[in-house]
Design an enzyme around this catalytic site. Structure first.
Site, PDB file in Angstrom:
ATOM      1  N   CYS A  44     -23.447   0.195   3.746  1.00 19.61           N
ATOM      2  CA  CYS A  44     -22.734   1.520   3.716  1.00 19.61           C
ATOM      3  C   CYS A  44     -23.426   2.668   4.378  1.00 19.61           C
ATOM      4  O   CYS A  44     -24.479   3.063   3.669  1.00 19.61           O
ATOM      5  CB  CYS A  44     -22.090   1.768   2.389  1.00 19.61           C
ATOM      6  SG  CYS A  44     -20.926   3.065   2.356  1.00 19.61           S
ATOM      7  N   ASP A  57       0.770  -1.281  -0.041  1.00 20.18           N
ATOM      8  CA  ASP A  57       0.144   0.019   0.051  1.00 20.18           C
ATOM      9  C   ASP A  57       0.748   1.201  -0.050  1.00 20.18           C
ATOM     10  O   ASP A  57       0.893   2.102   0.826  1.00 20.18           O
ATOM     11  CB  ASP A  57      -0.911   0.077   1.329  1.00 20.18           C
ATOM     12  CG  ASP A  57      -2.071   0.866   1.057  1.00 20.18           C
ATOM     13  OD1 ASP A  57      -2.333   1.564   0.184  1.00 20.18           O
ATOM     14  OD2 ASP A  57      -2.596   1.363   2.145  1.00 20.18           O
ATOM     15  N   CYS A 110     -13.733   2.935   8.780  1.00 18.25           N
ATOM     16  CA  CYS A 110     -14.925   2.513   8.729  1.00 18.25           C
ATOM     17  C   CYS A 110     -14.852   1.029   8.328  1.00 18.25           C
ATOM     18  O   CYS A 110     -14.392   0.569   7.366  1.00 18.25           O
ATOM     19  CB  CYS A 110     -15.996   3.260   7.911  1.00 18.25           C
ATOM     20  SG  CYS A 110     -17.562   2.551   7.949  1.00 18.25           S
ATOM     21  N   CYS A 140     -16.917   7.693   1.048  1.00 24.85           N
ATOM     22  CA  CYS A 140     -16.496   6.739   1.968  1.00 24.85           C
ATOM     23  C   CYS A 140     -15.907   7.199   3.295  1.00 24.85           C
ATOM     24  O   CYS A 140     -15.180   8.360   3.340  1.00 24.85           O
ATOM     25  CB  CYS A 140     -15.264   5.855   1.247  1.00 24.85           C
ATOM     26  SG  CYS A 140     -14.480   4.603   2.457  1.00 24.85           S
ATOM     27  N   CYS A 196     -25.794 -11.729  -2.831  1.00 22.45           N
ATOM     28  CA  CYS A 196     -25.679 -10.660  -1.512  1.00 22.45           C
ATOM     29  C   CYS A 196     -25.287  -9.290  -1.847  1.00 22.45           C
ATOM     30  O   CYS A 196     -24.570  -9.242  -2.483  1.00 22.45           O
ATOM     31  CB  CYS A 196     -24.802 -11.544  -0.624  1.00 22.45           C
ATOM     32  SG  CYS A 196     -24.418 -10.604   1.017  1.00 22.45           S
TER      33      CYS A 196
END
Length: 357
Positions: free
Chosen positions: A206, A142, A249, A222, A199
Site C-alpha cells: 500500500c 454499494d 488504486c 487510502c 501473507c
C-alpha cells in the site's frame, strides 16, 4: 459453494444467465459485526464519509433497514475486461512506473457498476417472482447502509482478505457485490475459511500504508478514498505517494497471489472505454468540463465532477514533473490561472514541489 436447496439452485441458474458468477444466502443476524464497525467509526477511519457514521449500527441490522427481511441473497459479478491479458497484474504494475500515464482503477474503466448490477439484480428479483410468486424484496449495490463484505463472507462468497476486500480461491477479488434483501426464509450458505495465511503483501505494498492492521483500513490514507470520496485538498504529505493514480488504486489487489485466478467478465459493460486507458496526464488535464461530462457519461468517474478530476491529475502531474516527465510543467501552467481555488492550490503545489527541491 453449492446449495442443494431447489429454490437456491434455481436462483443460481437464473443469476448465471444474467452475468453473475455466484449466489449466496446470508442470515440477518450480524450483531457480532457491530462492535468492529463501531470501533472503526470511533477511530475516525471513515474520514469524510459521514453517511457511514450517520447510519451506525443500522448497517448491521438488515431487518431495520428493510422491515420484513429474513434472508439476504448475495451476488457476485466479475469485472475484469474481456480482453484482459493473462499477465495483467504485472502489466498494471508496470504502468505505474510510467509517470506520464494516467492510471484509473480497473473497475472504473468501463460502465458504472452501480447501473449494471442494479439493473441485473432487479431482473433477477423479477425472475424469482416468476418462480415463487410475489415476494417482498429490495436490491442494493454499494448504495445503502449495507455491510456488503460481511454479508458476502457469511454467505460463502469468500473470506475477508487482509486488505478488507472479499477473496475467493477461484476468483480472487476482482468482482463487484450486490444484495437482495428478501422476506422469505432461505437456507444460509456455508462460509469459507480464510486462506491469507502469513501473507502480508497487500499491507506492505500500500503506497500510503492505509491498511493499518489486517482487515483494518484507515480510509483517510487510502488513495481510492482520497481521489474519489474526499472533497477538499488532498493532504500534502500523501500527494507524492499517489504517483500517477488519478482515480482509485488497485495495488493491494495487483499484489495479491489469489488474483492470478481472477475471472474475466462475460459482459461488454466492463470493457475499458476509449480515453480512460493508456492516456497521458496532460491529455486528460486539458479536458474541459463539457468534455469531461461527455467522456464519463455512464461511468462511475462522473460522480467526482470535473474539479476533483483536475485536482487529482494536478497531483499526478506534480509527481510526473518530479520524475522529469516532459510536458508536465506546460500542462500544469495551462491551469495556473482561471482554475478554481482548489485546483489552483494543487497546481501551485505541483509546480512548487520541483522548485523547492
Amino acid at each position: 459453494m453449492v446449495s442443494s436447496h431447489p429454490l437456491v439452485v434455481r436462483i443460481q441458474a437464473l443469476a448465471r444467465e444474467l452475468g453473475f458468477s455466484q449466489i449466496g444466502i446470508a442470515g440477518v443476524d450480524l450483531s457480532s459485526a457491530e462492535d468492529g464497525l463501531m470501533q472503526w467509526l470511533a477511530h475516525g477511519f471513515h474520514g469524510e464519509m459521514d453517511y457511514m457514521a450517520a447510519h451506525g449500527t443500522r448497517r448491521a441490522r438488515p431487518a431495520e433497514l428493510v422491515p420484513g427481511t429474513v434472508s439476504v441473497i448475495t451476488a457476485r459479478m466479475d469485472y475484469l475486461p474481456r480482453d484482459t491479458d493473462p499477465d495483467w497484474q504485472a502489466i498494471e504494475f508496470e504502468r505505474l512506473r510510467w509517470p506520464g500515464e494516467a492510471i484509473v482503477s480497473v473497475y472504473a474503466r468501463g460502465r458504472d457498476y452501480h447501473k449494471v448490477l442494479r439493473n441485473r439484480l432487479a431482473k433477477l428479483a423479477e425472475r424469482i417472482a416468476q418462480e415463487v410468486g410475489p415476494f417482498g424484496h429490495r436490491a442494493f449495490t454499494d448504495s445503502a447502509p449495507v455491510l456488503e463484505a460481511e454479508l458476502a463472507s457469511r454467505s460463502g462468497q469468500g473470506w475477508r482478505g487482509k486488505h478488507t476486500l472479499v477473496l475467493d480461491r477461484n476468483a480472487g477479488s476482482m468482482f463487484f457485490l450486490g444484495e437482495i434483501y428478501v422476506d422469505m426464509v432461505l437456507p444460509e450458505s456455508e462460509p469459507v475459511s480464510s486462506h491469507c495465511g502469513s501473507c502480508s503483501a497487500c499491507i506492505d505494498v500500500c503506497p500510503t500504508q492505509a491498511i493499518v492492521a489486517p482487515r483494518r483500513l484507515d480510509a483517510r490514507r487510502c488513495i481510492s478514498y482520497l481521489t474519489i470520496e474526499h472533497g477538499g485538498a488532498i493532504p500534502v504529505e500523501l500527494r507524492t505517494l499517489m504517483g500517477n493514480r488519478i482515480y482509485g488504486c488497485d495495488d493491494c489487489q495487483l499484489i495479491c497471489p489469489w488474483n492470478k485466478f481472477a475471472k474475466k467478465s462475460s459482459l461488454p459493460d466492463f470493457d475499458a472505454r476509449e480515453g480512460l486507458t493508456g492516456r497521458s496526464l496532460a491529455e486528460l488535464f486539458a479536458w474541459t468540463e463539457e468534455e469531461f461530462l461527455r467522456r464519463t457519461e455512464g461511468s462511475p468517474i462522473r460522480r467526482i465532477g470535473h474539479e476533483r478530476w483536475l485536482r487529482n491529475i494536478a497531483v499526478a502531474l506534480g509527481n510526473a514533473l518530479r520524475a522529469g516527465e516532459e510536458g508536465a510543467r506546460e500542462a500544469l501552467v495551462s491551469r495556473k490561472d482561471g482554475a478554481s481555488a482548489l485546483v489552483r492550490e494543487h497546481v501551485e503545489w505541483a509546480l512548487g514541489t520541483v522548485a523547492s527541491e
